[in-house]
Write a protein that holds these residues in place. Structure first.
Motif, mmCIF file in Angstrom:
data_model
loop_
_atom_site.group_PDB
_atom_site.id
_atom_site.type_symbol
_atom_site.label_atom_id
_atom_site.label_comp_id
_atom_site.label_asym_id
_atom_site.label_seq_id
_atom_site.Cartn_x
_atom_site.Cartn_y
_atom_site.Cartn_z
ATOM 1 N N PHE A 74 -3.265 15.428 -12.974
ATOM 2 C CA PHE A 74 -2.560 14.143 -12.888
ATOM 3 C C PHE A 74 -1.118 14.379 -13.314
ATOM 4 O O PHE A 74 -0.864 14.810 -14.433
ATOM 5 C CB PHE A 74 -3.191 13.069 -13.774
ATOM 6 N N ARG A 75 -0.191 14.109 -12.408
ATOM 7 C CA ARG A 75 1.226 14.242 -12.709
ATOM 8 C C ARG A 75 1.956 12.978 -12.283
ATOM 9 O O ARG A 75 1.705 12.452 -11.195
ATOM 10 C CB ARG A 75 1.840 15.439 -11.975
ATOM 11 N N LYS A 76 2.857 12.486 -13.137
ATOM 12 C CA LYS A 76 3.695 11.338 -12.783
ATOM 13 C C LYS A 76 5.126 11.846 -12.630
ATOM 14 O O LYS A 76 5.704 12.408 -13.554
ATOM 15 C CB LYS A 76 3.622 10.246 -13.835
ATOM 16 N N VAL A 77 5.700 11.628 -11.461
ATOM 17 C CA VAL A 77 7.039 12.099 -11.140
ATOM 18 C C VAL A 77 8.079 11.113 -11.663
ATOM 19 O O VAL A 77 7.932 9.898 -11.510
ATOM 20 C CB VAL A 77 7.190 12.278 -9.618
ATOM 21 N N SER A 78 9.136 11.613 -12.262
ATOM 22 C CA SER A 78 10.169 10.766 -12.853
ATOM 23 C C SER A 78 11.028 10.094 -11.777
ATOM 24 O O SER A 78 11.264 10.655 -10.714
ATOM 25 C CB SER A 78 11.084 11.593 -13.762
ATOM 26 N N ILE A 118 -5.009 3.534 -6.799
ATOM 27 C CA ILE A 118 -6.295 3.894 -7.389
ATOM 28 C C ILE A 118 -6.049 4.923 -8.484
ATOM 29 O O ILE A 118 -5.288 5.875 -8.288
ATOM 30 C CB ILE A 118 -7.254 4.500 -6.335
ATOM 31 N N PHE A 119 -6.698 4.728 -9.614
ATOM 32 C CA PHE A 119 -6.628 5.699 -10.702
ATOM 33 C C PHE A 119 -8.036 6.192 -11.007
ATOM 34 O O PHE A 119 -8.950 5.395 -11.228
ATOM 35 C CB PHE A 119 -5.999 5.070 -11.953
ATOM 36 N N THR A 120 -8.215 7.501 -11.004
ATOM 37 C CA THR A 120 -9.506 8.107 -11.296
ATOM 38 C C THR A 120 -9.281 9.547 -11.712
ATOM 39 O O THR A 120 -8.319 10.190 -11.270
ATOM 40 C CB THR A 120 -10.438 8.057 -10.067
ATOM 41 N N ASP A 121 -10.157 10.062 -12.554
ATOM 42 C CA ASP A 121 -10.055 11.466 -12.949
ATOM 43 C C ASP A 121 -10.935 12.358 -12.083
ATOM 44 O O ASP A 121 -11.117 13.525 -12.375
ATOM 45 C CB ASP A 121 -10.422 11.638 -14.423
ATOM 46 N N SER A 122 -11.431 11.805 -10.970
ATOM 47 C CA SER A 122 -12.326 12.587 -10.120
ATOM 48 C C SER A 122 -11.586 13.389 -9.052
ATOM 49 O O SER A 122 -12.161 14.286 -8.441
ATOM 50 C CB SER A 122 -13.355 11.674 -9.442
ATOM 51 N N VAL A 123 -10.318 13.059 -8.792
ATOM 52 C CA VAL A 123 -9.540 13.808 -7.801
ATOM 53 C C VAL A 123 -8.144 14.077 -8.351
ATOM 54 O O VAL A 123 -7.670 13.381 -9.254
ATOM 55 C CB VAL A 123 -9.427 13.063 -6.451
ATOM 56 N N ASP A 153 -11.499 -0.751 -7.004
ATOM 57 C CA ASP A 153 -12.948 -0.914 -6.792
ATOM 58 C C ASP A 153 -13.498 0.054 -5.751
ATOM 59 O O ASP A 153 -14.720 0.109 -5.543
ATOM 60 C CB ASP A 153 -13.266 -2.351 -6.371
ATOM 61 N N ASP A 154 -12.617 0.780 -5.097
ATOM 62 C CA ASP A 154 -13.036 1.686 -4.021
ATOM 63 C C ASP A 154 -13.008 3.153 -4.426
ATOM 64 O O ASP A 154 -12.931 4.029 -3.565
ATOM 65 C CB ASP A 154 -12.129 1.490 -2.801
ATOM 66 N N VAL A 155 -13.083 3.418 -5.724
ATOM 67 C CA VAL A 155 -13.054 4.809 -6.198
ATOM 68 C C VAL A 155 -14.126 5.643 -5.514
ATOM 69 O O VAL A 155 -13.918 6.819 -5.198
ATOM 70 C CB VAL A 155 -13.225 4.853 -7.732
#
Length: 359
Positions: A341-345, A164-169, A146-148
């Motif tokens: 956006f990258r997710k590390v294994s 937090i998940f957002t495509d803004s950063v 809620d704090d995006v």
């Protein structure tokens, strides 16, 4: 034009409301990152996009903060790492790795622990000292989905973690769901059928606790084991003493268990102490697995099986992306400066606190 410059803020007169970068982005029909790219004069923004953003800036009255712009244009060579706590091995190790990666790129790092304070996280994102920094790497704990809007900033920012998940950063994440699922499945493969979980935050969906709990439940379901609420031990904090308390509550309840998934290594260490104080053997009576593969996990007795979240890659990618943003370079080959956006294994490190699959 008013939009030129590296650091932009709204003009606030006696009768005027503050105009945010988010409002400019909405008016222009682009992302916040695109607005930031325009006000930073990054070359990879198309002329058409730049024109739309500049038009919105002019119409809304979003103008340049010249003093901050000039300071940042000179680049201080200093970035900030905002974390909850340096006492937790995860964040201590992350800090060390970020400092090392930053040094390779000629950057110095100010580590700022917020001490589990929502106000501290907000202050770290918006305080006056930010004008002395080139950019920020932020690992939130108290701020949530809620704090995006708090990430609506006009300096280079890289988000890490999964609060937090957002495509803004730009965002570098870890495999919380997958890692906890892998840990739980391994215990099941070794023969465990009554697997407890320590460190759950009731009601949390997004965040390390919520996502790791999700992974635990998915592993049970996929292996045909019924979920038992009695095997869930909540804990607000994740220090060693919290692991002792959570484990003692489970043992005092009389619930039968033969395995424990602790949501971090500190909880696992505390759980192992509580188990051994009851005269139970690890892993013969109870197997224990942790998460984070902290430096001291291999020196526990017995040594702790744990999930490695790939902190080296998190540090390397977050520093690299931030430096690209500071230099006005499109990071990691993204098109037109779009957000990363990258997710590390994650990987499983098997030690002596769990039974072996081949038994």
């Amino acid at each position: 034009m008013k939009s030129s410059g590296s650091d932009a803020r709204s003009h606030k007169g006696p009768e005027q409301k503050v105009v945010t970068m988010r409002e400019v982005a909405k008016a222009a029909g682009v992302s916040i990152k695109t607005v930031s790219n325009v006000v930073n004069d990054y070359q990879f923004v198309s002329d058409a996009t730049r024109e739309k953003v500049n038009k919105a800036i002019d119409e809304l009255g979003y103008v340049v903060n010249a003093s901050a712009r000039n300071l940042r244009r000179g680049q201080t060579g200093v970035i900030s790492l905002i974390i909850p706590d340096l006492q937790l091995p995860y964040f201590a190790q992350l800090s060390s790795l970020v400092i090392g990666e930053a040094k390779k790129l000629g950057l110095q790092v100010i580590v700022e622990p917020t001490l589990y304070s929502r106000e501290g996280e907000i202050e770290a994102l918006h305080g006056k000292r930010l004008s002395m920094l080139d950019g920020v790497i932020f690992s939130p704990l108290e701020l949530g989905q809620d704090d995006v809007g708090q990430l609506d900033v006009d300096y280079p920012l890289v988000l890490i973690g999964e609060r937090i998940f957002t495509d803004s950063v730009d965002h570098i994440a870890t495999e919380n769901v997958e890692g906890a699922k892998r840990a739980t499945a391994y215990l099941i493969q070794t023969g465990c059928r009554r697997v407890a979980v320590l460190g759950v935050h009731p009601g949390e969906k997004v965040g390390s606790a919520g996502l790791r709990f999700q992974g635990y439940k998915e592993a049970l379901e996929e292996n045909g084991i019924e979920f038992d609420e009695r095997l869930v031990a909540p804990s607000r904090m994740w220090h060693r003493v919290d692991g002792v308390d959570a484990m003692n509550r489970l043992l005092d309840s009389g619930v039968k268990l033969d395995g424990v998934v602790a949501l971090n290594d500190m909880l696992a260490s505390g759980a192992m102490h509580a188990i051994q104080m009851r005269g139970l053997r690890i892993p013969d009576d109870v197997s224990v697995i942790g998460f984070d593969n902290s430096d001291d996990s291999q020196y526990l007795s017995p040594s702790l099986t744990s999930i490695t979240p790939g902190l080296e890659a998190v540090a390397r990618l977050s520093v690299r992306v931030l430096k690209n943003r500071i230099d006005g370079v499109s990071p990691l080959g993204t098109a037109n400066g779009g957000t990363v956006f990258r997710k590390v294994s994650s990987t499983l490190v098997v030690r002596d606190s769990t039974r072996r699959v081949d038994r």
